[in-house]
Motif scaffolding. Structure first.
Motif, PDB file in Angstrom:
ATOM      1  N   SER A  38      38.936 -24.704 -14.829  1.00 66.47           N
ATOM      2  CA  SER A  38      38.240 -25.631 -13.930  1.00 66.47           C
ATOM      3  C   SER A  38      37.292 -24.896 -12.996  1.00 66.47           C
ATOM      4  O   SER A  38      36.173 -25.355 -12.745  1.00 66.47           O
ATOM      5  N   VAL A  39      37.719 -23.758 -12.485  1.00 65.99           N
ATOM      6  CA  VAL A  39      36.852 -22.982 -11.594  1.00 65.99           C
ATOM      7  C   VAL A  39      35.687 -22.393 -12.377  1.00 65.99           C
ATOM      8  O   VAL A  39      34.535 -22.426 -11.922  1.00 65.99           O
ATOM      9  N   VAL A  40      35.962 -21.868 -13.558  1.00 63.69           N
ATOM     10  CA  VAL A  40      34.900 -21.321 -14.395  1.00 63.69           C
ATOM     11  C   VAL A  40      33.888 -22.404 -14.741  1.00 63.69           C
ATOM     12  O   VAL A  40      32.676 -22.189 -14.659  1.00 63.69           O
ATOM     13  N   SER A  41      34.369 -23.588 -15.086  1.00 67.65           N
ATOM     14  CA  SER A  41      33.482 -24.697 -15.426  1.00 67.65           C
ATOM     15  C   SER A  41      32.599 -25.073 -14.238  1.00 67.65           C
ATOM     16  O   SER A  41      31.397 -25.306 -14.389  1.00 67.65           O
ATOM     17  N   TYR A  42      33.196 -25.134 -13.059  1.00 65.24           N
ATOM     18  CA  TYR A  42      32.418 -25.448 -11.862  1.00 65.24           C
ATOM     19  C   TYR A  42      31.325 -24.399 -11.634  1.00 65.24           C
ATOM     20  O   TYR A  42      30.161 -24.727 -11.412  1.00 65.24           O
ATOM     21  N   LEU A  43      31.697 -23.124 -11.692  1.00 66.24           N
ATOM     22  CA  LEU A  43      30.731 -22.056 -11.431  1.00 66.24           C
ATOM     23  C   LEU A  43      29.624 -21.992 -12.476  1.00 66.24           C
ATOM     24  O   LEU A  43      28.506 -21.579 -12.173  1.00 66.24           O
ATOM     25  N   ALA A  44      29.928 -22.404 -13.689  1.00 63.38           N
ATOM     26  CA  ALA A  44      28.924 -22.388 -14.753  1.00 63.38           C
ATOM     27  C   ALA A  44      28.041 -23.633 -14.747  1.00 63.38           C
ATOM     28  O   ALA A  44      27.022 -23.676 -15.423  1.00 63.38           O
ATOM     29  N   GLY A  45      28.423 -24.630 -13.978  1.00 68.99           N
ATOM     30  CA  GLY A  45      27.705 -25.901 -13.984  1.00 68.99           C
ATOM     31  C   GLY A  45      26.641 -25.999 -12.906  1.00 68.99           C
ATOM     32  O   GLY A  45      26.487 -25.127 -12.052  1.00 68.99           O
ATOM     33  N   PRO A  46      25.906 -27.093 -12.931  1.00 73.62           N
ATOM     34  CA  PRO A  46      24.811 -27.292 -11.988  1.00 73.62           C
ATOM     35  C   PRO A  46      25.272 -27.466 -10.540  1.00 73.62           C
ATOM     36  O   PRO A  46      24.505 -27.188  -9.617  1.00 73.62           O
ATOM     37  N   GLU A  47      26.504 -27.883 -10.324  1.00 75.90           N
ATOM     38  CA  GLU A  47      26.998 -28.069  -8.964  1.00 75.90           C
ATOM     39  C   GLU A  47      27.054 -26.761  -8.184  1.00 75.90           C
ATOM     40  O   GLU A  47      27.016 -26.745  -6.960  1.00 75.90           O
ATOM     41  N   ALA A  48      27.172 -25.645  -8.887  1.00 73.79           N
ATOM     42  CA  ALA A  48      27.267 -24.336  -8.242  1.00 73.79           C
ATOM     43  C   ALA A  48      25.936 -23.584  -8.267  1.00 73.79           C
ATOM     44  O   ALA A  48      25.898 -22.375  -8.068  1.00 73.79           O
ATOM     45  N   ALA A  49      24.852 -24.293  -8.466  1.00 75.70           N
ATOM     46  CA  ALA A  49      23.543 -23.646  -8.587  1.00 75.70           C
ATOM     47  C   ALA A  49      23.159 -22.842  -7.341  1.00 75.70           C
ATOM     48  O   ALA A  49      22.383 -21.893  -7.433  1.00 75.70           O
ATOM     49  N   TYR A  50      23.697 -23.192  -6.201  1.00 81.61           N
ATOM     50  CA  TYR A  50      23.334 -22.508  -4.960  1.00 81.61           C
ATOM     51  C   TYR A  50      24.365 -21.449  -4.551  1.00 81.61           C
ATOM     52  O   TYR A  50      24.263 -20.823  -3.516  1.00 81.61           O
ATOM     53  N   VAL A  51      25.370 -21.215  -5.382  1.00 80.45           N
ATOM     54  CA  VAL A  51      26.390 -20.213  -5.103  1.00 80.45           C
ATOM     55  C   VAL A  51      25.884 -18.853  -5.557  1.00 80.45           C
ATOM     56  O   VAL A  51      25.497 -18.682  -6.711  1.00 80.45           O
ATOM     57  N   THR A  52      25.862 -17.894  -4.634  1.00 85.30           N
ATOM     58  CA  THR A  52      25.446 -16.530  -4.979  1.00 85.30           C
ATOM     59  C   THR A  52      26.346 -15.527  -4.272  1.00 85.30           C
ATOM     60  O   THR A  52      26.796 -15.766  -3.158  1.00 85.30           O
ATOM     61  N   GLY A  53      26.609 -14.433  -4.930  1.00 87.71           N
ATOM     62  CA  GLY A  53      27.338 -13.329  -4.319  1.00 87.71           C
ATOM     63  C   GLY A  53      28.703 -13.676  -3.759  1.00 87.71           C
ATOM     64  O   GLY A  53      29.140 -13.087  -2.782  1.00 87.71           O
ATOM     65  N   ALA A  54      29.393 -14.608  -4.350  1.00 85.65           N
ATOM     66  CA  ALA A  54      30.698 -15.018  -3.844  1.00 85.65           C
ATOM     67  C   ALA A  54      31.823 -14.366  -4.639  1.00 85.65           C
ATOM     68  O   ALA A  54      31.674 -14.083  -5.819  1.00 85.65           O
ATOM     69  N   ASN A  55      32.937 -14.140  -3.974  1.00 86.87           N
ATOM     70  CA  ASN A  55      34.133 -13.638  -4.639  1.00 86.87           C
ATOM     71  C   ASN A  55      35.180 -14.735  -4.579  1.00 86.87           C
ATOM     72  O   ASN A  55      35.625 -15.116  -3.492  1.00 86.87           O
ATOM     73  N   TRP A  56      35.547 -15.261  -5.712  1.00 91.80           N
ATOM     74  CA  TRP A  56      36.502 -16.362  -5.790  1.00 91.80           C
ATOM     75  C   TRP A  56      37.864 -15.810  -6.205  1.00 91.80           C
ATOM     76  O   TRP A  56      38.002 -15.208  -7.266  1.00 91.80           O
ATOM     77  N   ASN A  57      38.874 -16.026  -5.390  1.00 92.60           N
ATOM     78  CA  ASN A  57      40.246 -15.652  -5.738  1.00 92.60           C
ATOM     79  C   ASN A  57      40.963 -16.894  -6.253  1.00 92.60           C
ATOM     80  O   ASN A  57      41.231 -17.822  -5.499  1.00 92.60           O
ATOM     81  N   VAL A  58      41.240 -16.886  -7.535  1.00 94.90           N
ATOM     82  CA  VAL A  58      41.955 -18.001  -8.164  1.00 94.90           C
ATOM     83  C   VAL A  58      43.296 -17.427  -8.583  1.00 94.90           C
ATOM     84  O   VAL A  58      43.533 -17.102  -9.739  1.00 94.90           O
ATOM     85  N   ASP A  59      44.158 -17.245  -7.592  1.00 94.87           N
ATOM     86  CA  ASP A  59      45.367 -16.459  -7.841  1.00 94.87           C
ATOM     87  C   ASP A  59      46.621 -16.996  -7.170  1.00 94.87           C
ATOM     88  O   ASP A  59      47.625 -16.295  -7.079  1.00 94.87           O
ATOM     89  N   GLY A  60      46.598 -18.216  -6.706  1.00 95.19           N
ATOM     90  CA  GLY A  60      47.787 -18.812  -6.113  1.00 95.19           C
ATOM     91  C   GLY A  60      48.317 -18.087  -4.882  1.00 95.19           C
ATOM     92  O   GLY A  60      49.481 -18.189  -4.548  1.00 95.19           O
ATOM     93  N   GLY A  61      47.449 -17.354  -4.218  1.00 91.98           N
ATOM     94  CA  GLY A  61      47.863 -16.622  -3.034  1.00 91.98           C
ATOM     95  C   GLY A  61      48.412 -15.235  -3.318  1.00 91.98           C
ATOM     96  O   GLY A  61      49.072 -14.634  -2.488  1.00 91.98           O
ATOM     97  N   PHE A  62      48.111 -14.693  -4.489  1.00 92.55           N
ATOM     98  CA  PHE A  62      48.581 -13.360  -4.866  1.00 92.55           C
ATOM     99  C   PHE A  62      47.966 -12.281  -3.970  1.00 92.55           C
ATOM    100  O   PHE A  62      48.591 -11.288  -3.685  1.00 92.55           O
TER     101      PHE A  62
END
Length: 64
Positions: A38-62
């Motif tokens: 779901s996160v990969v799909s969001y980042l690859a889609g048009p909704e994330a067109a303005y996202v740059t240089g971000a670090n996304w932690n998808v790790d359940g709080g690891f």
């Protein structure tokens, strides 16, 4: 994108080190493949067109 322990055939949530990993995670459970997708799909889609240089932690709080 940083991904935490995810339940897969090669990394089962009932494997040898699963209990010790869950102990250090804020959510206390392994991620599900669809949660990562779901996160990969969001980042690859048009909704994330303005996202740059971000670090996304998808790790359940690891990495908290």
């Amino acid at each position: 994108m940083q991904v935490g322990p995810t339940a897969t055939d090669m990394n089962p949530e009932d494997g040898e080190s699963a209990d010790s990993l869950r102990e250090v995670m804020a959510l206390g459970r392994y991620g599900r493949p669809h949660e990562i997708a779901s996160v990969v799909s969001y980042l690859a889609g048009p909704e994330a067109a303005y996202v740059t240089g971000a670090n996304w932690n998808v790790d359940g709080g690891f990495t908290v």
